[in-house]
Design an enzyme around this catalytic site. Structure first.
Site, short mmCIF file in Angstrom:
data_model
loop_
_atom_site.label_atom_id
_atom_site.label_comp_id
_atom_site.label_asym_id
_atom_site.label_seq_id
_atom_site.Cartn_x
_atom_site.Cartn_y
_atom_site.Cartn_z
N GLU A 40 0.96 -0.99 -0.39
CA GLU A 40 -0.13 0.08 0.06
C GLU A 40 0.76 1.25 0.43
OE1 GLU A 40 -3.03 0.13 2.87
OE2 GLU A 40 -2.03 2.25 3.06
N ARG A 44 0.58 10.69 0.09
CA ARG A 44 1.13 10.93 1.08
C ARG A 44 2.49 11.87 0.86
NH1 ARG A 44 0.84 8.06 7.20
NH2 ARG A 44 -1.10 7.23 6.12
N LYS A 128 -11.16 -1.06 7.05
CA LYS A 128 -10.25 -0.80 8.51
C LYS A 128 -10.00 0.50 9.59
CE LYS A 128 -5.68 3.16 8.26
NZ LYS A 128 -4.61 2.73 6.83
C1 3PG Z 1 -1.19 4.13 7.29
O1 3PG Z 1 -1.56 4.64 6.89
O2 3PG Z 1 -1.70 3.34 7.82
C2 3PG Z 1 -0.28 4.33 9.17
O3 3PG Z 1 0.31 5.26 8.85
C3 3PG Z 1 0.46 3.44 9.29
O4 3PG Z 1 0.81 3.09 10.22
P1 3PG Z 1 2.53 3.01 10.93
O5 3PG Z 1 3.75 3.66 11.28
O6 3PG Z 1 1.83 3.07 12.80
O7 3PG Z 1 2.46 1.43 10.86
#
Ligand code: 3PG
Length: 210
Positions: A40, A44, A128
Site C-alpha cells: 500500500e 502522502r 480498516k
Molecule cells: C497508515 O497509514 O495506515 C498508518 O499510518 C501506518 O501506521 P504505522 O506507521 O503506525 O504502521
C-alpha cells in the site's frame, strides 16, 4: 488479480511512504522476495502516484494499492496510475462514492462503533481500523466483536512485531497494516535485504484463520 477479500491476501499489508519513485520497484521486489506480495503506497508524498505506476508496470507479482485516500479525486488518480486497491483512514459518504466509482476493491476506515454500523448499513463487512493503537487496539476490537460480529478489520496505526500476534488473534481481525516493514533508514541506505528479512519474519508469527 482481483481477490475476493482484501483481508485474505497477506497477514500484514506493508504500508509504505515513498519519497523517491526510484525506490518503489526495489522495495516492492524486496517485499515479494520476503513473501509479502502486497503493498500500500500512501498518497502522502508527491512521488506516490509515480511509485504506484512503476510497481504496477515492473513488479507483476505484487498486488499494489493506494492508501491515505482522503479526497474524492484520489481514487481515480490512483486507478489511472495502476492501483489495484484503495485504503482510506476514514469513510465519508463522498469518499465511499469516489472509491466505489473507481471500480477497485477498497477499505474505508473506521474508529468508532457508529462508523462500523454505518459501513455495515452500506454493505461493507471489511474495513480498516485506524488509528489502531490510539483508538483502543486489540482489546477494543475484541470488545466489539460480540455486538458487531459481521465486521472484519484490518487494523493499522501503531502495530509492531511486538503486538502483531495479539491483533491477529482477535476473531474479527484478518490482517493488519504497518509501516515497520519498510523503515525509513533502510530505504535511505537502499538496504533491500533488510526489508526482505522483515517481511519474511512475519511468516514466523502464527496466523490464525478465524
Ligand atoms: C497508515 O497509514 O495506515 C498508518 O499510518 C501506518 O501506521 P504505522 O506507521 O503506525 O504502521
Amino acid at each position: 488479480m482481483t481477490p475476493s477479500s482484501l483481508l485474505d491476501i497477506v497477514p500484514v499489508i506493508p504500508v509504505v511512504v515513498v519519497h523517491d519513485a526510484a525506490d518503489a520497484v526495489p522495495i516492492a521486489q524486496a517485499l515479494v522476495d520476503g513473501g509479502l506480495p502486497m503493498i500500500e503506497l500512501t498518497l502522502r508524498t508527491p512521488a506516490a502516484l509515480e511509485a504506484i505506476k512503476r510497481i504496477a508496470n515492473e513488479v507483476p507479482d505484487i498486488f499494489v494499492g493506494a492508501g491515505t485516500i482522503v479526497d474524492t479525486h484520489q481514487p481515480q488518480q490512483a486507478a489511472a496510475a495502476g492501483a489495484q486497491f484503495l485504503v482510506s483512514p476514514g469513510s465519508t459518504p463522498a469518499l465511499r462514492a469516489a472509491m466505489r466509482d473507481s471500480g477497485l476493491p477498497h477499505l474505508p476506515g473506521v474508529a468508532t462503533v457508529s462508523e462500523v454500523l454505518r459501513l455495515l448499513e452500506h454493505g461493507y463487512t471489511e474495513m480498516k481500523f485506524f488509528p489502531a493503537e490510539p483508538a483502543g487496539g486489540a482489546p477494543y476490537l475484541r470488545a466489539i466483536h460480540s455486538p458487531v460480529p459481521a465486521a472484519r478489520f484490518c487494523p493499522t496505526g501503531g502495530i509492531t512485531p511486538a503486538n502483531l500476534a495479539d491483533y491477529l488473534n482477535s476473531p474479527n481481525v484478518r490482517c493488519v497494516g504497518g509501516s515497520w516493514l519498510t523503515p525509513a533508514d533502510a530505504v535511505e541506505r537502499r538496504d533491500w535485504p533488510r526489508i526482505s528479512g522483515l517481511a519474511s519474519a512475519v511468516r514466523g508469527v502464527a496466523i490464525p484463520r478465524h
